[in-house]
Design a protein around this motif. Structure first.
Motif, PDB file in Angstrom:
ATOM      1  N   LYS A  94      77.096   2.844  63.671  1.00  0.00           N
ATOM      2  CA  LYS A  94      77.549   1.913  64.701  1.00  0.00           C
ATOM      3  C   LYS A  94      76.422   1.065  65.291  1.00  0.00           C
ATOM      4  N   GLU A  95      75.209   1.598  65.257  1.00  0.00           N
ATOM      5  CA  GLU A  95      74.132   0.820  65.871  1.00  0.00           C
ATOM      6  C   GLU A  95      73.780  -0.414  65.048  1.00  0.00           C
TER       7      GLU A  95
ATOM      8  N   ALA B  90      74.216   1.117  73.896  1.00  0.00           N
ATOM      9  CA  ALA B  90      73.307   1.563  74.961  1.00  0.00           C
ATOM     10  C   ALA B  90      71.860   1.580  74.486  1.00  0.00           C
ATOM     11  N   TYR B  91      71.624   2.092  73.293  1.00  0.00           N
ATOM     12  CA  TYR B  91      70.258   2.191  72.786  1.00  0.00           C
ATOM     13  C   TYR B  91      69.633   0.818  72.574  1.00  0.00           C
ATOM     14  N   HIS B  92      70.363  -0.084  71.916  1.00  0.00           N
ATOM     15  CA  HIS B  92      69.773  -1.392  71.633  1.00  0.00           C
ATOM     16  C   HIS B  92      69.720  -2.275  72.883  1.00  0.00           C
TER      17      HIS B  92
ATOM     18  N   LEU C  50      66.272  -3.865  74.307  1.00  0.00           N
ATOM     19  CA  LEU C  50      66.146  -5.291  74.589  1.00  0.00           C
ATOM     20  C   LEU C  50      66.053  -5.591  76.090  1.00  0.00           C
ATOM     21  N   GLY C  51      66.129  -4.550  76.920  1.00  0.00           N
ATOM     22  CA  GLY C  51      66.022  -4.746  78.365  1.00  0.00           C
ATOM     23  C   GLY C  51      67.281  -5.298  79.006  1.00  0.00           C
ATOM     24  N   LEU C  52      68.470  -4.948  78.472  1.00  0.00           N
ATOM     25  CA  LEU C  52      69.738  -5.459  78.991  1.00  0.00           C
ATOM     26  C   LEU C  52      70.472  -4.383  79.787  1.00  0.00           C
TER      27      LEU C  52
ATOM     28  N   SER D 252      71.670   9.009  78.272  1.00  0.00           N
ATOM     29  CA  SER D 252      70.215   9.141  78.118  1.00  0.00           C
ATOM     30  C   SER D 252      69.544   7.818  77.766  1.00  0.00           C
ATOM     31  N   PHE D 253      70.326   6.848  77.269  1.00  0.00           N
ATOM     32  CA  PHE D 253      69.777   5.534  76.941  1.00  0.00           C
ATOM     33  C   PHE D 253      69.834   4.567  78.122  1.00  0.00           C
ATOM     34  N   GLY D 254      70.147   5.085  79.299  1.00  0.00           N
ATOM     35  CA  GLY D 254      70.114   4.258  80.501  1.00  0.00           C
ATOM     36  C   GLY D 254      71.394   3.508  80.792  1.00  0.00           C
TER      37      GLY D 254
END
Length: 399
Positions: free
Chosen positions: A51-52, A84-86, A90-92, A112-114
């Motif tokens: 999916k990523e 979430a990870y990408h 990328l700071g989004l 965990s990915f913020g």
């Protein structure tokens, strides 16, 4: 409709951002099924899912204004983690709406990915509607899990890699939820090798794309161990691509998926979730269809709840005769249990559990029903244990 040029462009964007996963033959599974079976290990991605790829391709193309506003996605787990990870990379800002049935391991991994997690709804459709409402209210960019050409193009890079690794593949078997993965793979594969056969796999409990393509009306709903493909409504973009490029759709049941998951764990030492095991389940269900062919299977993800995995492994051991339950009738006198356990030990089986039943039985009051749960080597070993008990004077049957 997307073209192979879009998928090649996606591959350029993804280079260095996602893993180019191995696509290698499983010799043991090939021998068991009478086909040459190649496994595409997408469960080895950093987020343990293909999916990523789509998420990265989508986010990489956002405008400066869209990046400033942030993104929102709806997912039962794998798309959520990819977005979430990408987004974090990328700071989004990322908001993820997840249905309430999402396994805890996927929720915590996404957090965990913020990402900001919102649990809502009992179905993917309910979660999707809520995510779209939040997108409007907060001016967030909605990142659809499958019904988006950028997402489809990203997933299609799986097909490019498979045919680059094994150009002789003549069949690809892919799990289908909303259809993003198989759509992208189909566009890439049919452009590179028009004669290749594409087969989609859905669960019997969620046959949405099967119904759409085959004009069927099978009921859907309920729970499934393949929650990653438990999609109620197929995508409009993906449905058109599937109708044009996918050769067939097949259905598998829960037991088929469990068997495939345990086989991959035991033979290949690789962990997949229910949706990731669906392609192998289709081959196990109908091996004659694939005999003599070179078949590529996509192991789409490896995010599975540990408690569910434990239950599936135990059920697999029972199905394979490695864990057995037998019932022994004996006189309720000192020494009976010792004789029974000695006979079981001499027959080479290990005892996991022992249960005495005195009240809830039709046996004579002087007798006891003893239930044993045994570790065995398989069906033949179970029969040998029963015969040893019978030779020892006990009435013993398997349950």
């Amino acid at each position: 409709m997307i073209q192979i040029a879009d998928i090649r462009a996606a591959a350029d964007r993804l280079r260095g951002q996602v893993l180019e996963t191995p696509c290698v033959e499983s010799r043991t599974i090939s021998q068991l099924l009478g086909a040459q079976v190649f496994l595409k290990f997408e469960n080895l991605q950093f987020t343990a899912s293909f999916k990523e790829r789509g998420a990265c391709n989508k986010l990489a193309q956002l405008s400066p204004d869209e990046r400033r506003r942030g993104v929102i996605a709806m997912s039962a787990g794998n798309h959520a983690q990819g977005v979430a990870y990408h987004a974090q990379r990328l700071g989004l800002r990322a908001v993820i709406v997840m249905p309430c049935f999402t396994p805890g391991v996927k929720i915590e991994r996404t957090r965990s990915f913020g990402a900001e997690i919102v649990l809502y709804g009992d179905t993917l459709d309910e979660a999707r509607n809520h995510a779209q409402q939040l997108a409007q209210e907060q001016q967030l960019v909605f990142v659809h899990p499958y019904d988006d050409e950028a997402i489809v193009a990203g997933q299609g890079t799986v097909g490019l890699e498979m045919l680059a690794a094994v150009p002789t593949l003549d069949t690809l078997v892919v799990a289908v939820g909303g259809g993003g993965l198989i759509s992208g793979i189909a566009v890439a594969a049919k452009a590179l090798k028009p004669q290749i056969e594409l087969i989609g796999v859905q669960t019997l409990r969620f046959p949405n794309m099967f119904n759409a393509i085959k004009h069927a009306a099978l009921p859907q709903g309920g729970s499934t161990i393949a929650e990653g493909i438990a999609v109620g409504t197929p995508g409009k973009v993906t449905r058109e691509i599937v109708a044009r490029h996918v050769d067939d759709m097949v259905l598998v049941d829960e037991g088929d998926i469990e068997q495939a998951l345990v086989m991959l764990l035991e033979i290949e030492k690789t962990l997949v979730e229910g949706a990731g095991a669906a392609p192998l389940a289709a081959m196990l269900k109908d091996p004659a269809r694939f005999r003599g062919r070179q078949v590529g299977l996509v192991l789409g993800g490896g995010n599975i709840d540990p408690m569910l995995l434990a239950a599936i492994i135990e059920r697999g051991l029972v199905r394979g005769g490695r864990l057995a339950r037998i019932r022994v009738n004996a006189r309720d006198v000192p020494g009976s249990l010792a004789r029974i356990t000695a006979l079981v030990s001499e027959a080479g089986a290990n005892i996991n559990e022992v249960h005495h039943q005195r009240a809830f039985t039709l046996l004579a009051a002087q007798n006891v029903e003893i239930e044993l749960v045994l570790q065995t080597r398989g069906p033949d070993h179970i029969r040998a244990v029963l015969e040893a008990l019978r030779q020892g004077g006990f009435l013993a049957v398997a349950q």
